[in-house]
Design a protein around this motif. Sequence first.
Motif, mmCIF file in Angstrom:
data_model
loop_
_atom_site.group_PDB
_atom_site.id
_atom_site.type_symbol
_atom_site.label_atom_id
_atom_site.label_comp_id
_atom_site.label_asym_id
_atom_site.label_seq_id
_atom_site.Cartn_x
_atom_site.Cartn_y
_atom_site.Cartn_z
ATOM 1 N N LEU A 51 -1.909 -2.017 -4.861
ATOM 2 C CA LEU A 51 -3.025 -1.589 -4.007
ATOM 3 C C LEU A 51 -4.198 -2.564 -4.073
ATOM 4 O O LEU A 51 -4.640 -3.097 -3.054
ATOM 5 C CB LEU A 51 -3.466 -0.189 -4.426
ATOM 6 C CG LEU A 51 -2.391 0.914 -4.318
ATOM 7 C CD1 LEU A 51 -2.944 2.246 -4.809
ATOM 8 C CD2 LEU A 51 -1.887 1.035 -2.892
ATOM 9 N N THR A 63 1.165 3.752 -3.241
ATOM 10 C CA THR A 63 0.789 5.162 -3.093
ATOM 11 C C THR A 63 1.909 6.077 -3.568
ATOM 12 O O THR A 63 1.685 7.048 -4.298
ATOM 13 C CB THR A 63 0.458 5.467 -1.627
ATOM 14 O OG1 THR A 63 -0.616 4.622 -1.199
ATOM 15 C CG2 THR A 63 0.060 6.922 -1.451
ATOM 16 N N SER A 64 3.138 5.763 -3.160
ATOM 17 C CA SER A 64 4.284 6.573 -3.560
ATOM 18 C C SER A 64 4.511 6.525 -5.063
ATOM 19 O O SER A 64 4.744 7.560 -5.714
ATOM 20 C CB SER A 64 5.541 6.079 -2.834
ATOM 21 O OG SER A 64 6.693 6.738 -3.296
ATOM 22 N N SER A 97 0.895 -0.218 -10.517
ATOM 23 C CA SER A 97 0.996 -0.053 -9.063
ATOM 24 C C SER A 97 -0.374 -0.096 -8.406
ATOM 25 O O SER A 97 -0.557 -0.700 -7.352
ATOM 26 C CB SER A 97 1.689 1.278 -8.730
ATOM 27 O OG SER A 97 3.036 1.255 -9.117
ATOM 28 N N VAL A 98 -1.350 0.549 -9.046
ATOM 29 C CA VAL A 98 -2.704 0.531 -8.490
ATOM 30 C C VAL A 98 -3.257 -0.884 -8.452
ATOM 31 O O VAL A 98 -3.795 -1.349 -7.432
ATOM 32 C CB VAL A 98 -3.638 1.448 -9.313
ATOM 33 C CG1 VAL A 98 -5.087 1.273 -8.871
ATOM 34 C CG2 VAL A 98 -3.225 2.899 -9.166
ATOM 35 N N VAL A 104 2.380 5.891 -7.499
ATOM 36 C CA VAL A 104 1.338 6.617 -8.227
ATOM 37 C C VAL A 104 1.565 8.126 -8.110
ATOM 38 O O VAL A 104 1.401 8.869 -9.086
ATOM 39 C CB VAL A 104 -0.059 6.231 -7.705
ATOM 40 C CG1 VAL A 104 -1.130 7.141 -8.286
ATOM 41 C CG2 VAL A 104 -0.359 4.775 -8.042
ATOM 42 N N THR A 105 1.961 8.591 -6.947
ATOM 43 C CA THR A 105 2.215 10.023 -6.752
ATOM 44 C C THR A 105 3.328 10.516 -7.661
ATOM 45 O O THR A 105 3.199 11.542 -8.337
ATOM 46 C CB THR A 105 2.575 10.302 -5.289
ATOM 47 O OG1 THR A 105 1.519 9.856 -4.438
ATOM 48 C CG2 THR A 105 2.813 11.788 -5.070
ATOM 49 N N TYR A 125 6.757 6.913 3.829
ATOM 50 C CA TYR A 125 5.937 8.059 4.231
ATOM 51 C C TYR A 125 6.787 9.207 4.762
ATOM 52 O O TYR A 125 6.421 10.381 4.609
ATOM 53 C CB TYR A 125 4.914 7.627 5.275
ATOM 54 C CG TYR A 125 3.880 6.668 4.738
ATOM 55 C CD1 TYR A 125 3.123 6.988 3.618
ATOM 56 C CD2 TYR A 125 3.672 5.424 5.336
ATOM 57 C CE1 TYR A 125 2.171 6.109 3.113
ATOM 58 C CE2 TYR A 125 2.722 4.531 4.848
ATOM 59 C CZ TYR A 125 1.980 4.885 3.730
ATOM 60 O OH TYR A 125 1.048 4.003 3.232
ATOM 61 N N VAL A 151 0.841 -1.206 0.000
ATOM 62 C CA VAL A 151 0.000 0.000 0.000
ATOM 63 C C VAL A 151 0.872 1.251 0.000
ATOM 64 O O VAL A 151 0.628 2.203 -0.755
ATOM 65 C CB VAL A 151 -0.946 -0.015 1.219
ATOM 66 C CG1 VAL A 151 -1.653 1.335 1.354
ATOM 67 C CG2 VAL A 151 -1.968 -1.137 1.083
ATOM 68 N N ALA A 152 1.913 1.258 0.833
ATOM 69 C CA ALA A 152 2.802 2.424 0.908
ATOM 70 C C ALA A 152 3.542 2.642 -0.405
ATOM 71 O O ALA A 152 3.580 3.763 -0.938
ATOM 72 C CB ALA A 152 3.796 2.242 2.055
ATOM 73 N N SER A 207 2.099 3.393 -13.410
ATOM 74 C CA SER A 207 1.242 3.814 -12.304
ATOM 75 C C SER A 207 -0.012 2.947 -12.206
ATOM 76 O O SER A 207 -0.457 2.605 -11.100
ATOM 77 C CB SER A 207 0.864 5.286 -12.451
ATOM 78 O OG SER A 207 0.289 5.536 -13.719
#
Length: 529
Positions: A372, A127-128, A367-368, A130-131, A450, A123-124, A364
């Motif tokens: 995720l 998220t990174s 990654s999702v 995709v950002t 994070y 999850v971490a 990306s």
Amino acid sequence: MTGNHQAPALLLFSVFVAVTLAITTWVSRNRHGSAEEFYAGGRLFSPMENGFAIAGDYMSAASFLGIAGLIALFGYDGLLYSVGFLVAWLVVLLLVAELVRNCGRFTLADVVAARMSERPVRVAMGTSSVTVSVLYLVAQMVGAGSLVALLLGSTSEAARSWTVIGVGALMVIYVSMGGMRATTWIQIVKAVLLMAGAMALTVLVLIRFHGDVNHLLNTAAERSGHGRAFLGPGLKYGGSWTARFDFMSLGLALVLGTAGLPHILSRFYTVPTARAARRSVVWAIGLIGGFYLMTIVLGFGAAAVVGSGAVRTSSAAGNTAIPLLALDLGGGAGSTGGTVLFAVVAAVAFATILAVVAGITLASSASVAHDLYASLRRGSAQRGEVAVARWAAAGIGVVAISLSLLVRDLNVAFLVGLAFAVAASANLPVLLYSLFWRSFTTRGALWSVYGGLLPALLLVALSPVVSGSPTSIFPGVDFQFFPLENPGLVSIPLGFIAGWLGTVTSHGPADEAKHAETEVRSLTGAGAV
């Protein structure tokens, strides 16, 4: 630009789009729909093919439009981007290329999750990733808007906005229909076109000045409006202490950021072995190095031939320096040569943007879906995961389009620098710790991601990029707190410190067996997919 320029350029745009859509359609009819096919192209590409694709992925609008524009406006200080982008590949080659290929399967999170608690780490990392990808996408779409607005001879926001929307729609089609295999071939075609276009312009610039580089530089200095200061350091990153620290921050982000870019690291999974991954990087370094040497000539050439003032008038951020240079080298506005050369360069630049946004969107969306979605839905079928990836591509496209419309007046190379800073802050520390630190724990991994990601985003939000200056995204308000435009100097060390602190404060020891297994696999390739 007149209608004489618009017609051939639009024709070449259409030809490239038609060819790439044909490739995508053909590939979509010759695949079996597995996750390995969609994410990694079946791992069937040779080192040379993958090297060209990596170069195509990396030589983005920031390279072709942004760097040349910065050199045309700021001279020597613009060279930092060329040097930083190239030196970064030594980090990739020496530290991560083979190890990532051996440890991962489809995404960057695969490498870290191999020895950690899988769900929170995925999850971490998802998220990174995709950002970072969305920030990179924004830069490409801003470049597309500037380019087509110049082509249409329109400064209207509507023309630029519709261009951004069109590029976003095309990238969703490429990814959802063709996956990695179609994206790779699009990038190979684009890399060949970009190298050929850059070589042609470089030769024409050198011919204009009879091969005398000294004459080229002196003329660039004279027409820049800054005199000899144009050829020395400090024009953009000199004077105040904040400018000097910005210089160091940007350099750190550029050198370390490449090794944390999801769409670059995912390319190592498209070759069959770690040795092939290393050879791919060697091919890429040769192509990218030659290209960045040419951007230096083109940047100073734009200043000397077009003039820094004319470049700034066309685009305050310098994004249109290369097309304007091509127009002048071809014979000027209204001439047949100028029309043809401008059309070719504009089409190549547009091809560059389309190919790069396709690669970033694929990484990306992977990654999702793979990190995720799959981590939250254990046991989901691969076909279901691929379907989620296609829908994710559409969602990411919408987000990137929205942000691009907000920051359309910023330089594309500068925007990419922000993406590199976030990648180096959030992805690189956890990746290096996972590969090389035996005691690294799950808490350390989470804190590292994070602890780099959140400060980087917060510092950008509180920087002069967003508010507090006439060139900010919101010039009418001022909530600036952080004085630097690039957060890398602060956020990158924070990512490493947070990972160390999370590890030393963990309640239990790291899983030595998992680390030993990861170490053997990363160094030997035993058990690699």
